[in-house]
Write an enzyme that holds these catalytic residues in place. Structure first.
Site, short mmCIF file in Angstrom:
data_model
loop_
_atom_site.label_atom_id
_atom_site.label_comp_id
_atom_site.label_asym_id
_atom_site.label_seq_id
_atom_site.Cartn_x
_atom_site.Cartn_y
_atom_site.Cartn_z
CB VAL A 1 -41.49 18.31 -31.59
CG1 VAL A 1 -42.74 17.44 -31.56
CG2 VAL A 1 -40.67 18.03 -32.85
CB SER A 2 -38.99 21.85 -28.27
OG SER A 2 -40.19 22.47 -27.86
CB THR A 3 -35.39 18.70 -29.37
OG1 THR A 3 -36.12 17.53 -28.93
CG2 THR A 3 -35.36 19.72 -28.25
CD GLN B 1 -39.65 17.34 -27.84
OE1 GLN B 1 -39.45 18.39 -28.46
NE2 GLN B 1 -40.36 17.29 -26.73
#
Length: 297
Positions: free
Chosen positions: A9-11, A14
């Site tokens: 996931v990007s962050t 998340q």
């Protein structure tokens, strides 16, 4: 055939739970989790996965965008897996490189990517011709102006390209460095890697590669420590023991050939190596606890 799962996931806000649940249901054993942007190609978890995956393993993701944001990056990762004898599967897409249908889908994607690159090249050339006709200078204005952020991005792009090249050939040099540093001197190790890969490796090139992997935590810092001084006879024992460790199936004649390729002299100072001489060195190395049995043919 072990299934190696990769979830991203990007962050940090998340959650990986939905991906992990789907991957567990598919029977995946090992987990590699990452919080990083898909546009970042230098992701540490993905880099460690690609550096350690073994022949016959299958890398599994829930969707293609969890692995790569661009087609070129996806194909680059799959090429790395194929070079290591591993496979790739996306649960949400018709891609499984262990099947004929999956390989066909991948070939279609590769053809589309090549067409896309050709179109981009043509558009770029046309744009440059038009700019020159209008008297405009090409290149990045921010770089010409010395913009620090533009320079930083350029350095990151170059570093990423360098890392990709290292990854593509890691199978030839990485296990040797991991096993024999710092016990073996860099010049001996460079010649050993050159003989093993059939490609010229200088000491500086090998050191730079090792430093890059140490920086990302893919090699321990101890590989950069100074090697202990060895007598001439001890050097030869370390070299032949290193060859046997790196490739247990290598025959005595094969070791002799590599020693000649490295331009190593025999204990008596000759340039020609014989299997019997190699056997004696291996037996001495075995007595000193450097290796196990010193058999071979």
């Amino acid at each position: 055939m072990p299934l190696i799962r990769y979830a991203r996931v990007s962050t940090l806000e998340q959650t990986l739970d939905p991906q992990l649940a789907e991957l567990r249901q598919a029977g995946c054993a090992l987990i590699h989790e990452e919080h990083a942007s898909g546009a970042d190609r230098t992701r540490p978890a993905l880099a460690r996965l690609l550096a350690t995956i073994r022949p016959g393993d299958t890398l599994v993701v829930v969707r293609l965008d969890r692995l790569a944001r661009s087609l070129s990056h996806l194909l680059q990762v799959i090429e790395t897996l194929e070079a290591r004898g591993a496979h790739f599967r996306s649960l949400g897409d018709p891609i499984d490189t262990a099947t004929p249908q999956g390989r066909f889908s991948l070939q279609v994607m590769g053809a589309v990517a090549e067409l896309e690159r050709a179109l981009i090249r043509e558009r770029t050339k046309a744009g440059l011709r038009s700019a020159r006709a209008q008297g405009r200078v090409g290149g990045n204005p921010a770089l010409r102006a010395g913009d620090r952020e533009a320079i930083r991005k350029l350095r990151l792009a170059r570093d990423e390209g360098y890392f990709r090249k290292l990854e593509a050939g890691a199978e030839g040099w990485l296990p040797v460095v991991r096993r024999h540093r710092p016990a073996m001197a860099w010049d001996d190790l460079a010649r050993l890697v050159s003989a093993r890969t059939g490609q010229p490796w200088s000491v500086e090139r090998l050191k730079r590669a090792a430093r890059r992997y140490v920086r990302d935590g893919l090699l321990p810092e101890t590989v950069l420590e100074r090697a202990p001084r060895r007598e001439a006879g001890e050097r030869l024992l370390a070299i032949v023991a290193g060859m046997r460790h790196a490739d247990p199936d290598l025959t005595l004649a094969g070791i002799a050939t590599r020693l000649e390729q490295m331009r190593e002299r025999t204990p008596r100072g000759n340039g020609k190596w014989f299997p019997s001489t190699v056997r004696l060195l291996l037996q001495r190395a075995e007595k000193r606890g450097m290796i196990g049995g010193a058999g071979g043919a």
